[in-house]
Structures are given as C-alpha cells and as structure tokens.
Design a protein around this motif. Structure first.
Motif, PDB file in Angstrom:
ATOM      1  N   UNK A 129       0.787  -1.237   0.000  1.00  0.00           N
ATOM      2  CA  UNK A 129       0.000   0.000   0.000  1.00  0.00           C
ATOM      3  C   UNK A 129       0.815   1.281   0.000  1.00  0.00           C
ATOM      4  N   UNK A 130       0.146   2.362  -0.447  1.00  0.00           N
ATOM      5  CA  UNK A 130       0.805   3.672  -0.584  1.00  0.00           C
ATOM      6  C   UNK A 130       1.180   4.247   0.770  1.00  0.00           C
ATOM      7  N   UNK A 131       0.414   3.878   1.790  1.00  0.00           N
ATOM      8  CA  UNK A 131       0.653   4.418   3.129  1.00  0.00           C
ATOM      9  C   UNK A 131       2.074   4.095   3.611  1.00  0.00           C
ATOM     10  N   UNK A 132       2.538   2.881   3.312  1.00  0.00           N
ATOM     11  CA  UNK A 132       3.883   2.470   3.742  1.00  0.00           C
ATOM     12  C   UNK A 132       4.925   3.333   3.022  1.00  0.00           C
ATOM     13  N   UNK A 133       4.698   3.577   1.727  1.00  0.00           N
ATOM     14  CA  UNK A 133       5.632   4.413   0.953  1.00  0.00           C
ATOM     15  C   UNK A 133       5.706   5.803   1.592  1.00  0.00           C
ATOM     16  N   UNK A 134       4.540   6.374   1.908  1.00  0.00           N
ATOM     17  CA  UNK A 134       4.508   7.705   2.540  1.00  0.00           C
ATOM     18  C   UNK A 134       5.273   7.701   3.857  1.00  0.00           C
ATOM     19  N   UNK A 135       5.089   6.648   4.641  1.00  0.00           N
ATOM     20  CA  UNK A 135       5.741   6.590   5.951  1.00  0.00           C
ATOM     21  C   UNK A 135       7.258   6.480   5.813  1.00  0.00           C
ATOM     22  N   UNK A 136       7.698   5.662   4.854  1.00  0.00           N
ATOM     23  CA  UNK A 136       9.148   5.508   4.645  1.00  0.00           C
ATOM     24  C   UNK A 136       9.747   6.839   4.189  1.00  0.00           C
ATOM     25  N   UNK A 137       9.077   7.507   3.249  1.00  0.00           N
ATOM     26  CA  UNK A 137       9.612   8.771   2.727  1.00  0.00           C
ATOM     27  C   UNK A 137       9.601   9.849   3.819  1.00  0.00           C
ATOM     28  N   UNK A 138       8.560   9.871   4.623  1.00  0.00           N
ATOM     29  CA  UNK A 138       8.514  10.847   5.731  1.00  0.00           C
ATOM     30  C   UNK A 138       9.693  10.599   6.666  1.00  0.00           C
ATOM     31  N   UNK A 139       9.951   9.325   6.961  1.00  0.00           N
ATOM     32  CA  UNK A 139      11.078   8.994   7.862  1.00  0.00           C
ATOM     33  C   UNK A 139      12.401   9.443   7.226  1.00  0.00           C
ATOM     34  N   UNK A 140      12.546   9.214   5.938  1.00  0.00           N
ATOM     35  CA  UNK A 140      13.793   9.614   5.254  1.00  0.00           C
ATOM     36  C   UNK A 140      13.944  11.132   5.278  1.00  0.00           C
ATOM     37  N   UNK A 141      12.859  11.845   5.019  1.00  0.00           N
ATOM     38  CA  UNK A 141      12.907  13.316   5.020  1.00  0.00           C
ATOM     39  C   UNK A 141      13.328  13.858   6.385  1.00  0.00           C
ATOM     40  N   UNK A 142      12.879  13.168   7.448  1.00  0.00           N
ATOM     41  CA  UNK A 142      13.164  13.674   8.797  1.00  0.00           C
ATOM     42  C   UNK A 142      14.496  13.161   9.346  1.00  0.00           C
ATOM     43  N   UNK A 194      24.688   4.575   0.124  1.00  0.00           N
ATOM     44  CA  UNK A 194      24.449   5.076   1.477  1.00  0.00           C
ATOM     45  C   UNK A 194      23.148   4.505   2.057  1.00  0.00           C
ATOM     46  N   UNK A 195      22.207   4.248   1.154  1.00  0.00           N
ATOM     47  CA  UNK A 195      20.918   3.694   1.596  1.00  0.00           C
ATOM     48  C   UNK A 195      20.528   2.543   0.669  1.00  0.00           C
ATOM     49  N   UNK A 196      20.222   1.393   1.278  1.00  0.00           N
ATOM     50  CA  UNK A 196      19.609   0.294   0.519  1.00  0.00           C
ATOM     51  C   UNK A 196      18.165   0.205   0.996  1.00  0.00           C
ATOM     52  N   UNK A 197      17.230   0.256   0.044  1.00  0.00           N
ATOM     53  CA  UNK A 197      15.816   0.127   0.396  1.00  0.00           C
ATOM     54  C   UNK A 197      15.280  -1.189  -0.163  1.00  0.00           C
ATOM     55  N   UNK A 232      10.091   2.072  11.715  1.00  0.00           N
ATOM     56  CA  UNK A 232       9.153   3.032  11.122  1.00  0.00           C
ATOM     57  C   UNK A 232       7.749   2.514  11.429  1.00  0.00           C
ATOM     58  N   UNK A 233       6.936   3.326  12.123  1.00  0.00           N
ATOM     59  CA  UNK A 233       5.622   2.811  12.532  1.00  0.00           C
ATOM     60  C   UNK A 233       4.767   2.412  11.337  1.00  0.00           C
ATOM     61  N   UNK A 234       4.110   1.283  11.471  1.00  0.00           N
ATOM     62  CA  UNK A 234       3.230   0.802  10.402  1.00  0.00           C
ATOM     63  C   UNK A 234       1.820   0.656  10.987  1.00  0.00           C
TER      64      UNK A 234
END
Ligand SMILES: C[S@@+](CC[C@H](N)C(=O)[O-])C[C@H]1O[C@@H](n2cnc3c(N)ncnc32)[C@H](O)[C@@H]1O
Length: 210
Positions: free
Chosen positions: A38-51, A123-126, A187-189
């Motif tokens: 789901x898209x929600x997980x993508x949003x959460x991962x990107x938010x974590x990366x941004x912060x 530097x980052x493996x996703x 990362x909270x899911x």
C-alpha cells in the motif's frame, strides 16, 4: 525460527510473467501496477527519510527488487537526486523505465540479481518485499544469508538498510540480521487489534551496518 515454505513468489518466472501483464496494463491504461503493502507504507518511509539526519537529497539510494519503481518515482518527486533501481526481472526494469520516462524523471534502472552482488556501494539500501520473496525461494536459509552478506558488503560504512516485510516480525528480522547489522529505528506501520492483542500487518525496520 522456522523457514517459510517455498512458493512461486520465490521464482523469477513468476515475476517475469507478472510484470509482463503489468507492462500491458501500463501501455493500455497507464496503470503502473501494484504498490506492495500500500501507498501508506511508501509515505511513511519517505517521511522517515525526510526527517532523518543521516539521509540527504543527494544520498546514493538503491531500491533492490524495485518492481515498477514507484518508491523511486515518489523519492524523485520529493527532490532525491541519486536514485538507482535494481530488479532481477527484465520486465520489471522495462516497466519501471517506462513509468519514470513518462514523468521525465532521472532514475537509473538496471537488471540485477541481488544475490549475485550489487554493482556499487550505497548510502541507503531500500527493500520492500524483496527479502520476503527471497525467503520464499528454494533453499531459503542459504538465500537469505547470501542476501544479508551482499547488502552488508554494498553499504557504505555508515550506510543503512530500510526494509519492509510482511513475512517476518521485527524480532525475527533482528535475529536474522543481528550478526552484521543493528536495528536503529522502527518506522511505525498501521496496526490492528484482534482479541486484545495488538499486531502489525507489515514490519518496517532500519538497520545500520555493524
Ligand atoms: C513483492 S515484490 C516488491 C516490488 C517492489 N519493491 C514494491 O514494493 O512494489 C518483490 C520484488 O523482488 C524482486 N526480486 C525477487 N528476488 C530478487 C533477486 N534475487 N534479485 C533482484 N530482485 C528480486 C521481484 O522481481 C519483485 O519485483
């Protein structure tokens, strides 16, 4: 800890066929295909990366088993500039290139079996769902260990692995990665409650190289 029973999701043939259909859907209807978990997980991962204070907009980020590349598309739209997508399915890479080209995004895509080694250091493996698929292959223990060794080798000294799994809990992932990595964040899911017990449908952890 028990290994998972092998399934067709652990085979290249399955993914090649699946992405062949998805290319067809994209060409005919512009549908980029499934966003796993789901898209929600993508949003959460990107938010974590941004912060995060360790990841920058020009950090070298590789998505292993990138599928249709939608995570990288979202990262490019957020301003990340050094993005690479790898998948062992040529059809997945073909689809991912088509989607990124349509949006004029500069993302490098390459066919690569991650169990045979990654082409560079990052530097980052996703990873979202790829370790899960590898865990469903024949000889899963051997393949999982190869994966852990490869990812460890391909990370810079302070590099991180961000991994999302629906097959393994946080404790199981920690147990498996413990020799070469240490978990530095979760990362909270989304969680569900059943019979008074709280659980997560998917686990998303950040591991730093030891
Ligand atoms: C569940 S899908 C997830 C796709 C994508 N990460 C996403 O979240 O939409 C698993 C992906 O892993 C890829 N894959 C499985 N084993 C692989 C391997 N050994 N090397 C590279 N890619 C692999 C498959 O082709 C597939 O694209």
């Amino acid at each position: 800890m028990e290994e998972l029973e092998s399934s067709e999701l652990g085979t290249l043939e399955y993914w090649e066929n699946r992405y062949k259909d998805e290319i067809h859907n994209f060409s005919n209807h512009g549908d980029p295909g499934e966003v796993w978990f789901g898209e929600d997980i993508v949003d959460r991962v990107i938010r974590w990366m941004n912060e995060s204070d360790i990841i920058e907009k020009n950090s070298k980020i590789v998505d292993i088993g990138c599928g249709n590349g939608m995570l990288l598309v979202e990262l490019a739209n957020e301003g990340y500039r050094n993005l690479i997508g790898l998948d062992y399915s040529e059809n997945a890479i073909d689809l991912a290139r088509k989607i990124a080209e349509k949006q004029n995004l500069s993302i490098e895509f390459m066919t690569c079996d991650v169990l045979k080694g990654l082409p560079d250091k990052y530097e980052v493996v996703h990873d979202k769902g790829t370790y899960d698929a590898i865990s469903l292959s024949e000889n899963p223990k051997e393949q999982r260990e190869k994966y852990i060794e490869t990812v460890h080798h391909s990370l810079d000294e302070m590099g991180v692995l961000i991994i999302t799994s629906c097959n393994w809990t946080q404790n199981e992932l920690e147990e498996q990665f413990n020799g070469k990595f240490q978990r530095t964040a979760t990362i909270p899911t989304p969680q569900f409650k059943f019979g008074g017990k709280i659980g997560s449908v998917v686990t998303c952890c950040v591991f730093q190289k030891k």
